[in-house]
Design a protein around this motif. Structure first.
Motif, PDB file in Angstrom:
ATOM      1  N   VAL A  97       0.821  -1.077  -0.102  1.00  0.00           N
ATOM      2  CA  VAL A  97       0.001  -0.140   0.163  1.00  0.00           C
ATOM      3  C   VAL A  97       0.795   1.297  -0.169  1.00  0.00           C
ATOM      4  O   VAL A  97       0.714   2.110  -0.634  1.00  0.00           O
ATOM      5  N   LEU A  98       2.099   1.099   0.788  1.00  0.00           N
ATOM      6  CA  LEU A  98       2.931   2.341   0.891  1.00  0.00           C
ATOM      7  C   LEU A  98       3.351   2.582  -0.624  1.00  0.00           C
ATOM      8  O   LEU A  98       3.888   3.809  -0.835  1.00  0.00           O
ATOM      9  N   GLN A  99       3.914   1.488  -0.963  1.00  0.00           N
ATOM     10  CA  GLN A  99       4.724   1.615  -2.506  1.00  0.00           C
ATOM     11  C   GLN A  99       3.639   2.164  -3.491  1.00  0.00           C
ATOM     12  O   GLN A  99       3.987   3.005  -4.264  1.00  0.00           O
ATOM     13  N   GLU A 100       2.305   1.869  -3.502  1.00  0.00           N
ATOM     14  CA  GLU A 100       1.245   2.250  -4.582  1.00  0.00           C
ATOM     15  C   GLU A 100       1.086   3.975  -4.047  1.00  0.00           C
ATOM     16  O   GLU A 100       0.873   4.707  -4.992  1.00  0.00           O
ATOM     17  N   LEU A 101       1.032   4.118  -2.768  1.00  0.00           N
ATOM     18  CA  LEU A 101       0.461   5.570  -2.275  1.00  0.00           C
ATOM     19  C   LEU A 101       2.041   6.362  -2.310  1.00  0.00           C
ATOM     20  O   LEU A 101       1.650   7.658  -2.169  1.00  0.00           O
ATOM     21  N   ARG A 102       3.141   6.073  -2.429  1.00  0.00           N
ATOM     22  CA  ARG A 102       4.184   6.955  -2.488  1.00  0.00           C
ATOM     23  C   ARG A 102       4.231   8.015  -3.350  1.00  0.00           C
ATOM     24  O   ARG A 102       4.528   9.248  -2.896  1.00  0.00           O
ATOM     25  N   PRO A 103       3.715   7.997  -4.370  1.00  0.00           N
ATOM     26  CA  PRO A 103       3.785   9.302  -5.483  1.00  0.00           C
ATOM     27  C   PRO A 103       2.707  10.335  -4.828  1.00  0.00           C
ATOM     28  O   PRO A 103       3.055  11.223  -4.851  1.00  0.00           O
ATOM     29  N   THR A 104       1.641   9.834  -4.070  1.00  0.00           N
ATOM     30  CA  THR A 104       0.606  10.680  -3.578  1.00  0.00           C
ATOM     31  C   THR A 104       1.308  11.270  -2.447  1.00  0.00           C
ATOM     32  O   THR A 104       1.035  12.312  -1.992  1.00  0.00           O
ATOM     33  N   LEU A 105       1.910  10.481  -1.427  1.00  0.00           N
ATOM     34  CA  LEU A 105       2.337  11.018  -0.289  1.00  0.00           C
ATOM     35  C   LEU A 105       3.551  11.949  -0.557  1.00  0.00           C
ATOM     36  O   LEU A 105       3.523  13.243   0.313  1.00  0.00           O
ATOM     37  N   SER A 106       4.149  11.846  -1.586  1.00  0.00           N
ATOM     38  CA  SER A 106       5.320  12.664  -1.895  1.00  0.00           C
ATOM     39  C   SER A 106       4.630  14.077  -2.505  1.00  0.00           C
ATOM     40  O   SER A 106       5.157  15.246  -2.094  1.00  0.00           O
ATOM     41  N   GLU A 107       3.662  14.083  -3.366  1.00  0.00           N
ATOM     42  CA  GLU A 107       3.098  15.165  -3.963  1.00  0.00           C
ATOM     43  C   GLU A 107       2.302  16.056  -2.631  1.00  0.00           C
ATOM     44  O   GLU A 107       2.441  17.209  -2.821  1.00  0.00           O
ATOM     45  N   LEU A 108       1.732  15.308  -1.767  1.00  0.00           N
ATOM     46  CA  LEU A 108       0.962  15.824  -0.808  1.00  0.00           C
ATOM     47  C   LEU A 108       1.822  16.485   0.432  1.00  0.00           C
ATOM     48  O   LEU A 108       1.267  17.080   1.355  1.00  0.00           O
ATOM     49  N   GLY A 109       3.058  15.759   0.359  1.00  0.00           N
ATOM     50  CA  GLY A 109       3.929  16.175   1.393  1.00  0.00           C
ATOM     51  C   GLY A 109       3.282  15.574   2.767  1.00  0.00           C
ATOM     52  O   GLY A 109       3.471  16.044   3.981  1.00  0.00           O
ATOM     53  N   ILE A 110       2.845  14.399   2.537  1.00  0.00           N
ATOM     54  CA  ILE A 110       2.763  13.445   3.960  1.00  0.00           C
ATOM     55  C   ILE A 110       3.555  12.347   4.433  1.00  0.00           C
ATOM     56  O   ILE A 110       3.915  11.794   3.469  1.00  0.00           O
ATOM     57  N   PRO A 111       4.268  12.725   5.457  1.00  0.00           N
ATOM     58  CA  PRO A 111       5.099  11.903   5.987  1.00  0.00           C
ATOM     59  C   PRO A 111       4.369  10.208   6.530  1.00  0.00           C
ATOM     60  O   PRO A 111       3.162  10.369   6.784  1.00  0.00           O
ATOM     61  N   THR A 112       5.167   9.291   6.300  1.00  0.00           N
ATOM     62  CA  THR A 112       4.430   8.083   6.964  1.00  0.00           C
ATOM     63  C   THR A 112       4.638   7.974   8.401  1.00  0.00           C
ATOM     64  O   THR A 112       5.608   8.823   9.132  1.00  0.00           O
ATOM     65  N   PRO A 113       4.118   7.115   9.278  1.00  0.00           N
ATOM     66  CA  PRO A 113       4.476   7.151  10.683  1.00  0.00           C
ATOM     67  C   PRO A 113       5.859   6.430  10.820  1.00  0.00           C
ATOM     68  O   PRO A 113       6.414   7.149  12.083  1.00  0.00           O
ATOM     69  N   GLU A 114       6.464   5.753  10.077  1.00  0.00           N
ATOM     70  CA  GLU A 114       7.510   5.225  10.173  1.00  0.00           C
ATOM     71  C   GLU A 114       8.620   6.513   9.932  1.00  0.00           C
ATOM     72  O   GLU A 114       9.638   6.569  10.865  1.00  0.00           O
ATOM     73  N   GLU A 115       8.347   7.416   9.003  1.00  0.00           N
ATOM     74  CA  GLU A 115       9.120   8.504   8.906  1.00  0.00           C
ATOM     75  C   GLU A 115       9.222   9.441  10.084  1.00  0.00           C
ATOM     76  O   GLU A 115      10.316  10.177  10.280  1.00  0.00           O
ATOM     77  N   LEU A 116       8.141   9.555  10.665  1.00  0.00           N
ATOM     78  CA  LEU A 116       7.856  10.360  11.952  1.00  0.00           C
ATOM     79  C   LEU A 116       8.447   9.607  13.295  1.00  0.00           C
ATOM     80  O   LEU A 116       8.719  10.405  14.216  1.00  0.00           O
ATOM     81  N   GLY A 117       8.624   8.520  13.128  1.00  0.00           N
ATOM     82  CA  GLY A 117       9.161   7.576  14.424  1.00  0.00           C
ATOM     83  C   GLY A 117       8.007   7.431  15.187  1.00  0.00           C
ATOM     84  O   GLY A 117       8.330   6.828  16.493  1.00  0.00           O
TER      85      GLY A 117
END
Length: 141
Positions: A117-137
């Protein structure tokens, strides 16, 4: 005259309540669903349309996600993309991160679902500037 009719109707009602038919046969299972079954594509399109409403508010976003997460499934990436875009329209970063956390929780023991799911959403997350919970720790808490 009314008293006699009333007496007959009351005694008739009593006899109906007293006489119960005895069923010895097993009760057959009934299917109460008379409606058309929704296909996966129709389900996905319905939720994408729901989250793509231009006037969606924060309550509707949370209600939709709670309903969607309540189903026995992990939402498709296209549904999650629409939900994340709704979060962006509402300027609600916390809800976006909570959506990703809910998907991770919903994936359960199937460890391959969340990375997909993260792989499929990666372009959208980057475009919108949304970090993942893992990136936030915050996934380690």
């Amino acid at each position: 005259m009314f008293r006699a009719a009333l007496r007959l109707s009351v005694s008739g009602a009593r006899s109906l309540t007293r006489s119960r038919p005895q069923y010895t046969a097993s009760v057959a299972a009934r299917s109460y669903s008379h409606g058309k079954q929704e296909t996966d594509e129709e389900f996905d399109a319905r939720w994408v349309t729901y989250f793509n409403k231009p006037d969606i508010d924060a309550w509707e976003l949370r209600k939709g996600m709670n309903t969607l997460i309540g189903y026995d499934l992990v939402p498709e990436p296209k549904i999650l993309e629409a939900a994340l875009r709704a979060c962006r329209r509402l300027n609600d970063l916390a809800s976006a991160i909570r959506i990703l956390e809910a998907v991770k929780d919903k994936s359960g023991p199937h460890k391959e679902i969340y990375p997909y799911v993260l792989q499929e959403l990666r372009p959208t997350l980057s475009e919108l500037g949304i970090p993942t919970p893992e990136e936030l720790g915050i996934d380690k808490a």
